[in-house]
Structure formats: structure tokens, C-alpha cells
Design an enzyme around this catalytic site. Structure first.
Site, PDB file in Angstrom:
ATOM      1  N   SER A 234       0.818  -1.211   0.000  1.00 35.03           N
ATOM      2  CA  SER A 234       0.000   0.000   0.000  1.00 35.03           C
ATOM      3  C   SER A 234       0.854   1.265   0.000  1.00 35.03           C
ATOM      4  CB  SER A 234      -0.939  -0.061   1.199  1.00 35.03           C
ATOM      5  OG  SER A 234      -2.056   0.721   0.910  1.00 35.03           O
ATOM      6  N   HIS A 376      -7.562  -5.762   0.605  1.00 35.01           N
ATOM      7  CA  HIS A 376      -6.350  -4.946   0.624  1.00 35.01           C
ATOM      8  C   HIS A 376      -5.461  -5.408   1.787  1.00 35.01           C
ATOM      9  CE1 HIS A 376      -4.092  -1.256  -0.014  1.00 35.01           C
ATOM     10  NE2 HIS A 376      -4.187  -0.977   1.268  1.00 35.01           N
TER      11      HIS A 376
HETATM   12  C1  GTR Z   1      -5.449   4.384   2.045  1.00 35.31           C
HETATM   13  C2  GTR Z   1      -4.922   5.244   0.941  1.00 35.31           C
HETATM   14  C3  GTR Z   1      -4.184   4.416  -0.063  1.00 35.31           C
HETATM   15  C4  GTR Z   1      -3.300   3.353   0.544  1.00 35.31           C
HETATM   16  C5  GTR Z   1      -3.778   2.830   1.890  1.00 35.31           C
HETATM   17  C6  GTR Z   1      -2.759   2.117   2.755  1.00 35.31           C
HETATM   18  O1  GTR Z   1      -6.152   5.112   2.997  1.00 35.31           O
HETATM   19  O2  GTR Z   1      -6.004   5.886   0.344  1.00 35.31           O
HETATM   20  O3  GTR Z   1      -3.489   5.243  -0.964  1.00 35.31           O
HETATM   21  O4  GTR Z   1      -1.983   3.752   0.604  1.00 35.31           O
HETATM   22  O5  GTR Z   1      -4.338   3.810   2.664  1.00 35.31           O
HETATM   23  O6  GTR Z   1      -1.615   2.556   2.907  1.00 35.31           O
HETATM   24  O7  GTR Z   1      -3.148   1.112   3.354  1.00 35.31           O
END
Ligand code: GTR
Length: 396
Positions: A234, A376
């Protein structure tokens, strides 16, 4: 007079030709390896440095390393080593796990973690950074190992690799405070109080720190520093890509669900947009990046340019099926659009031209991609594939 106008015309034509063309979100078909190396790559690098992540300022603080402890972990299967990195007056703790049974130097996976080194494993000996979030019940360390599913240490070390990690908050806490905390102030010129519009934000500083960890690994007698893969999930995947793009000592670069400002193409405006990321995380990129909020078409090149900067070193882009916010298809397309640059070096990029289905991968070339089923996250399923990819490229 006629001669004068002819000269003006020649000047105008040559300066137009000298202007590198605008690329946008499209496959990078470059005339030759020479054109890529001499003209296009430097222009792409300068675009990402000046307009996206920001440059590292010229004022550089002193950086030093000190071994603070080592010992057995995971019932003796793994050897823990902790190194304190001092940057100006900031301290960051680098945690290493090495396979106990190793013959000679080992390759390594290096990446930052989200919530502190002590969360990557239940190992009671991991030093807790003073910057890390504290557990709820003081003294009982309830957070130890909370992120262990993201760091399958035994599996990685069992495959013969070292795991090297540091906490992002040791370098720059992840909130917008006008760059008063973290390492940024150590880089201010006299009278400077915040980075200039073309100077780094938080991701730039995190990426820089991964290169400093690499400086240390070059000195560590147990690491094969020619076989170091940089990895991140991420926001830390965006960081891994930017670190790998700038520092050619990283032999493999792995982006796990990095999304907007990472592997995903911005011009698709699918999921997180440049406007959303700059609004929610105003500290991540350089100030110039705000020019592209709601104005993605103005980007000189899209994020496939970032992946192409890594060529010809192997790169792995991964997505998760439920991670629409990170735009899995946009992550795939970026890898696909960077592939022609790999081919300039005689290295195969992606083999497919449509996104692999859930649970499938395209990982036989120098550019790899997979779409994991689920949310995610970074999981053992992802790591198994990264290890296999590294095994192949490191000739193991
Ligand atoms: C979210 C963000 C993403 C991603 C994520 C993370 O809130 O919108 O760009 O980087 O966090 O780091 O888990």
C-alpha cells in the site's frame, strides 16, 4: 535578414524536437535502449522528482549505524539482529531476521512496516520504538505480533532469505504536521521551515531511508547485498517503488496493492484519485503534485513511467480482487505499459495483454503481476509468489 529568420526557424524546430514528447497513460514504445537511457529515462526521473514525490534536499545530515543487539528467535530457527540508525538527531530501529542455518551470505527482503517492528512477530525481544503506537495495557505488550500475518518470517527465512524492516514512524510520522517532526528538519537549509514545492514529502523520506538501510546492508557480513529485494504494501508499496526506481542497488522491486501514486495509472481516475490522495494525505507527495488534483491529464507521464524506471531489474506488481480503491486493473496496465522498456534490454515483460483472473499470475518474465483473491492486505499467499520470483531471478 533572411539568414536571421532561417536561424530562428532552425532554433525553433530543434527546440521543439529536443522537448521530450508527452506520454500520458500508454505503452512506452521508445525507439531504442540508447534513447531510453540518454533522453527519456532522465526526463521521467526528473518528472517524478520534481512533480510527484519531490527531490531529496541538498543539505544532508550525518547518518550512522550501531548494532544494538542480537540473539536467537523463533525457537532457534531464526537469528534476530537489531541496528540503530541515526539520522541527524533522529533514531530509527532496523530489525533483521536471518535464517539460523545459513552458509555464507543470504539474500534479503527489505521493507517498512506500518505499526512498529514489535508488531511483525510475537518475539518478546524486539525493541519497541518510542515512536511506535503503544499497546493498550501497559507492560503486557498486547500489540506484539499484531501484524504477523503480513510478515511470515519463518516462511521467508525458511526459504533462505533475511527479513529486514523498520517502522515508518521512526522516519516520519504519518500525519500532516507541516514537516516539523520526522527527519525532514535535518535537511532544511538555514532559515527553511518546510520542504520547497519540488522537495520531498513523507513517501520521499521513507524511500530515502530504505536506501540508508541498503547502505547498512552493504556492510553487513551476513547479507548478499547484490540480492536485495525492496518490498512494500500500500503506501509502503508506493515507497518501495520510488526507492527501487531511484536506487539501482535494489535488485528486485515488489509493489503490493500500492494503488494511486504507486503502481496504478492515475489517468484512469478509478478508485482513489490524485485529488483524493492529496486531500487526505497532503504530506505524502511534494507540493507540486497538487497541480494534478482533478487534472490528471496534465501529468507528463503516468505511473507506468515509475515502473519503467526500475528496468531492467525485475519488478513485481500485485493486486487484490476486493481492493477497488487501489484500482487492480490500473496496476496491471501500468506493468503492461512499462513492459516495452524491459524489452529494449532483451528482458521479457508481462506475457499477457489482459489482466490475469483472480488467483492467477503472470510471473515468468522480468515484469510480474498477480491478482490475489481477497482484501487490501499482504498475505502469505503473496509472499509465496514473491519468494518464487526472487528465487528465479537470484538463481536459487
Ligand atoms: C489508504 C490510501 C491508499 C493506501 C492505503 C494504505 O487510505 O487511500 O493510498 O496507501 O491507505 O496505505 O493502506
Amino acid at each position: 535578414m533572411k539568414r536571421f529568420y532561417t536561424l530562428i526557424l532552425i532554433f525553433a524546430v530543434t527546440s521543439v524536437l529536443a522537448q521530450p514528447m508527452k506520454y500520458g497513460a500508454e505503452p512506452l514504445h521508445i525507439a531504442s535502449k540508447k534513447v531510453w537511457n540518454k533522453q527519456v529515462r532522465p526526463a521521467v526521473m526528473s518528472f517524478f522528482q520534481n512533480e510527484v514525490y519531490g527531490k531529496v534536499p541538498p543539505v544532508q545530515p550525518k547518518v550512522s549505524f550501531r548494532l544494538i543487539g542480537e540473539g536467537e528467535a523463533f525457537g532457534g530457527k531464526v537469528w534476530r539482529r537489531e541496528v540503530e540508525m541515526t539520522i541527524g538527531t533522529s533514531k530509527a530501529l532496523v530489525l533483521m531476521y536471518l535464517p539460523s542455518e545459513r552458509k555464507g551470505r543470504v539474500p534479503a527482503f527489505v521493507g517498512m512496516n506500518f505499526k512498529g517492528n514489535h508488531q511483525i512477530a510475537t518475539d518478546p525481544e524486539i525493541t519497541i520504538s518510542p515512536n511506535a503506537p503503544k499497546g493498550k495495557e501497559l507492560g503486557s505488550d498486547p500489540e506484539r505480533g499484531a501484524a504477523a500475518s503480513r510478515w511470515p518470517v519463518e516462511m521467508i527465512c525458511g526459504a533462505g532469505y533475511a527479513v529486514v524492516t523498520l517502522y515508518r514512524g521512526d522516519i516520519d510520522p504519518d500525519f500532516d504536521d507541516g514537516f516539523r517532526n520526522g527527519i525532514h528538519p535535518h535537511f532544511y537549509a538555514e532559515g527553511q521551515t518546510k520542504p520547497h514545492a519540488d522537495e520531498w514529502g513523507t513517501i520521499g523520506a521513507w524511500a530515502w531511508s530504505l536506501s540508508r538501510v541498503m547502505d547498512y546492508l552493504e556492510q553487513d557480513k551476513d547479507i548478499d547485498h547484490k540480492k536485495v529485494a525492496v518490498v512494500g504494501h500500500s503506501r509502503l508499496g508506493k515507497t518501495a517503488l520510488w526507492a527501487g526506481a531511484q536506487d539501482e542497488r535494489f535488485a528486485i522491486v515488489i509493489s503490493n496493492d500500492s494503488g494511486c501514486g504507486g503502481a496504478a495509472l492515475s489517468m484512469r481516475k478509478h478508485g482513489e484519485t490524485v485529488e483524493a490522495i492529496n486531500r487526505n494525505f497532503p504530506h505524502w507527495f511534494c507540493d507540486n503534485y497538487n497541480r494534478y488534483s482533478g487534472n490528471e491529464e496534465a501529468l507528463w507521464i503516468d505511473q507506468q513511467g515509475l515502473i519503467a524506471l526500475i528496468a531492467p531489474r525485475p519488478v513485481y506488481v500485485a493486486s487484490a480482487s476486493l481492493d477497488d480503491w487501489a484500482d487492480p486493473e490500473g496496476e496491471y496496465l501500468s506493468a503492461l505499459y512499462a513492459s516495452p522498456v524491459y524489452e529494449l534490454y532483451g528482458k521479457r515483460g508481462l506475457s499477457t495483454t489482459t489482466q490475469p483472473k483472480i488467483g492467477e499470475m503472470d510471473a515468468d518474465g522480468w515484469v510480474a503481476y498477480h491478482l490475489r483473491k481477497g482484501a487490501h492486505d499482504i498475505t502469505a499467499w503473496d509472499w509465496e509468489r514473491y519468494i518464487r520470483f526472487a528465487d528465479r531471478h537470484f538463481g536459487r
